[in-house]
Design a protein around this motif. Structure first.
Motif, PDB file in Angstrom:
ATOM      1  N   UNK A   1       0.966  -1.332   0.075  1.00  0.00           N
ATOM      2  CA  UNK A   1       0.064  -0.032   0.064  1.00  0.00           C
ATOM      3  C   UNK A   1       1.027   1.196   0.127  1.00  0.00           C
ATOM      4  N   UNK A   2       2.302   0.986  -0.110  1.00  0.00           N
ATOM      5  CA  UNK A   2       3.104   2.250  -0.255  1.00  0.00           C
ATOM      6  C   UNK A   2       3.895   2.468  -1.599  1.00  0.00           C
ATOM      7  N   UNK A   3       3.996   3.541  -1.993  1.00  0.00           N
ATOM      8  CA  UNK A   3       4.949   3.881  -3.012  1.00  0.00           C
ATOM      9  C   UNK A   3       6.054   4.589  -2.444  1.00  0.00           C
ATOM     10  N   UNK A   4       7.252   3.793  -2.302  1.00  0.00           N
ATOM     11  CA  UNK A   4       8.361   4.274  -1.721  1.00  0.00           C
ATOM     12  C   UNK A   4       9.089   5.312  -2.786  1.00  0.00           C
ATOM     13  N   UNK A   5       9.404   6.498  -2.217  1.00  0.00           N
ATOM     14  CA  UNK A   5      10.054   7.303  -3.060  1.00  0.00           C
ATOM     15  C   UNK A   5      11.433   7.846  -2.925  1.00  0.00           C
ATOM     16  N   UNK A   6      12.190   8.225  -3.535  1.00  0.00           N
ATOM     17  CA  UNK A   6      13.558   8.773  -3.369  1.00  0.00           C
ATOM     18  C   UNK A   6      13.488  10.421  -3.495  1.00  0.00           C
ATOM     19  N   UNK A   7      14.448  11.048  -2.835  1.00  0.00           N
ATOM     20  CA  UNK A   7      14.524  12.423  -3.264  1.00  0.00           C
ATOM     21  C   UNK A   7      15.778  12.898  -2.827  1.00  0.00           C
TER      22      UNK A   7
ATOM     23  N   UNK B   1      13.090   0.963  -4.155  1.00  0.00           N
ATOM     24  CA  UNK B   1      12.344   2.221  -4.190  1.00  0.00           C
ATOM     25  C   UNK B   1      11.584   1.978  -5.700  1.00  0.00           C
ATOM     26  N   UNK B   2      10.373   2.973  -5.645  1.00  0.00           N
ATOM     27  CA  UNK B   2       9.412   2.999  -6.764  1.00  0.00           C
ATOM     28  C   UNK B   2       9.557   4.349  -7.668  1.00  0.00           C
ATOM     29  N   UNK B   3      10.123   5.308  -6.989  1.00  0.00           N
ATOM     30  CA  UNK B   3       9.924   6.711  -7.481  1.00  0.00           C
ATOM     31  C   UNK B   3      10.968   7.315  -7.165  1.00  0.00           C
TER      32      UNK B   3
END
Length: 564
Positions: A238-244, A264-266
């Motif tokens: 239920x999570x979109x794991x994102x990098x910044x 990560x997905x994003x």
């Protein structure tokens, strides 16, 4: 200094992940891309973009293919709020594109943020609070429990406001700011609490964005942190794991690549790496790195020059000439041994086969660049000598890209005729190429008028020797002239424009205006036009027509609808 560094700084501790899996992974698909050029990138500019430039950048990002674009911090100022409203009320958001807005975890700011989004079809609301020990203890004076409560209270309020606006599909994004400097068990605790408060499901996912707010360690440690979170987060489906990633250590691209390998997905970042301090991760480099590995990045950089010029215009930041894939000189080899290997590689390269040219990790044609600067024999001293003579003998100060282009003209001449090229020879080549070329269009005269806030132009020209009077309207004389030429079927776009005074040596007080215009649209691709006149507007229009003649060299006719 070395001794001070040993006592003043501590190495970042490794993550306890003995069975890490990411070193055996490869990137085999593109992530979800999110551009923050209009928010994180914009706030870092000397002079933030005005509404017109933000709109131009937004449309460019949509054309590239970004489906998620962070556009503003609407609670920060009325200008930011109004830009969001303008996008919504003006119908500027394409189908399939979600805009994202940022807010701090404070009630009045969250309410103001949701107010800016009224009437939108879908939106991502990005909330954050800092979680690392220095921020908890030194900045906020809060306990871990208080920091968690701040995030959970914000998310509960956002859920309530989202439910009160059922016509909008809201996605929550949460960032534990300073994630990389936060204890992993606490990062997990606060992220898990946010997921629970939002009640995320596989059909209503939450974006958890784990930023390198400041790079504090090597990329492999960031990858370990991402993999640890990826493996320990509840409701992972239920999570979109994102990098910044930011670029404080100069390793943002590597950190993003390893973070994707770690689960990560994003990825969030900016075109060409703009952003606070040393910048956000460079999305162009990251995407084209994937392209060179046979992975379709899902973003269109096939006309990288147009994107680069738009970026430079909107941000007023230059792109380094050696910037990966994009810089003006990345496909130019000055070394003789490099030139020899590249030429032989081109000769051996067969159409339809895998790319295998020495020194060139990417086919320049993939980003809309030509082979001219690669296969031409070109030396920096030769180009510099040409520029020196043009400036000192004739007062013409050429831009770097024009120097590269004109040096090719001189090179062709020397290849054909041999011998020494004098200053007068160079000026004649320059005049023949840019100033005295009157086919297919010869400039006669023009008249400008005011047209309800815009400018109109009546342009007198000869097209293939036949007199024409062309009219156009635009936001300035150049724009009006472009529209006038387009009315005659001339395909032309202005990519960049410069103007400089022209004072030849020994002629003080006799300055004229010299305009340089980079244009595209004809059979010859992109090239420069140059115009010289005592009047800057006239010089600019001459430069535009010079560019038309160079891009349309060999054109037999234009539209028969041209006004005679």
């Amino acid at each position: 200094m070395a001794q001070q560094a040993q006592t003043k700084y501590q190495p970042f501790p490794p993550v306890q992940l003995a069975d890490r899996q990411w070193p055996n992974k490869v990137i085999d698909k593109a992530p979800i891309w999110m551009s923050t050029d209009l928010r994180d990138g914009n706030q870092s500019l000397f002079e933030p973009m005005n509404i017109d430039k933000k709109m131009q950048m937004f449309k460019t990002l949509c054309a590239i293919g970004f489906k998620e674009i962070e556009v503003a911090f609407p609670s920060a100022s009325q200008t930011e709020f109004d830009f969001v409203r303008g996008l919504i009320e003006g119908g500027h958001i394409p189908e399939g594109v979600s805009i994202e807005v940022l807010t701090q975890a404070r009630e009045h700011l969250i309410r103001r943020t949701f107010e800016s989004l009224k009437g939108i079809k879908r939106a991502i609301v990005h909330v954050y609070n800092a979680t690392s020990k220095p921020f908890r203890e030194n900045v906020f004076g809060m306990s871990k429990a208080e920091v968690v409560k701040m995030a959970v209270d914000a998310v509960k309020l956002m859920k309530e406001l989202a439910e009160a606006q059922p016509e909008t599909e809201f996605t929550l994004e949460y960032s534990p700011e300073t994630f990389t400097a936060t204890e992993l068990d606490f990062a997990l605790e606060i992220c898990s609490a946010v997921v629970e408060a939002w009640d995320a499901t596989p059909n209503r996912k939450v974006i958890l964005n784990l930023p390198t707010t400041v790079e504090v360690a090597t990329p492999n440690i960031y990858a370990d942190q991402i993999e640890w979170m990826h493996r320990h987060l509840p409701r992972r489906d239920s999570i979109i794991l994102s990098l910044h990633p930011h670029n404080d250590r100069g390793t943002a691209v590597a950190a993003a690549e390893l973070g994707l390998m770690a689960g990560a997905d994003r990825v969030e970042g900016c075109l060409f790496g703009n952003g606070e301090r040393t910048g956000n991760v460079d999305l162009v480099t990251l995407a084209l790195n994937m392209h060179t590995q046979g992975v379709n990045p899902g973003l269109d950089f096939s006309d990288i020059n147009a994107i680069a010029r738009t970026y430079e215009h909107c941000t007023q930041l230059p792109i380094h000439p050696r910037h990966p894939y994009v810089g003006d000189l990345v496909f130019t080899a000055f070394s003789g041994s490099h030139q020899d290997a590249i030429k032989k590689g081109f000769s051996a390269q067969e159409a339809g086969t895998l790319w295998n040219v020495p020194y060139l990790p990417i086919d320049p044609a993939d980003v809309g660049r030509s082979y001219d600067s690669v296969i031409r024999v070109n030396s920096q001293s030769g180009k510099g000598g040409i520029a020196y003579l043009m400036e000192n003998e004739h007062g013409v100060v050429m831009s770097r890209r024009l120097q590269v282009e004109f040096s090719g003209v001189v090179q062709q001449h020397t290849d054909a005729h041999g011998g020494e090229v004098t200053a007068s020879d160079i000026w004649k080549l320059f005049s023949d190429t840019y100033l005295d070329n009157v086919m297919p269009v010869r400039y006669r005269e023009h008249h400008l008028t005011e047209q309800g806030g815009n400018q109109g132009i009546r342009l007198s020209v000869d097209i293939h020797g036949t007199p024409h009077i062309l009219t156009g309207e635009g936001n300035g004389p150049i724009n009006a002239a472009v529209h006038a030429l387009q009315s005659a079927g001339v395909k032309i776009q202005v990519r960049s424009y410069e103007e400089r005074s022209m004072v030849p040596m020994g002629e003080d007080g006799n300055a004229r205006a010299c305009a340089f215009m980079e244009v595209a649209g004809g059979e010859q691709g992109e090239c420069y036009g140059v115009g010289i006149d005592s009047n800057i507007v006239t010089a600019s229009i001459k430069a535009l027509i010079s560019g038309v003649n160079r891009t349309h060299a060999g054109a037999r006719q234009f539209s028969p609808q041209a006004a005679a």
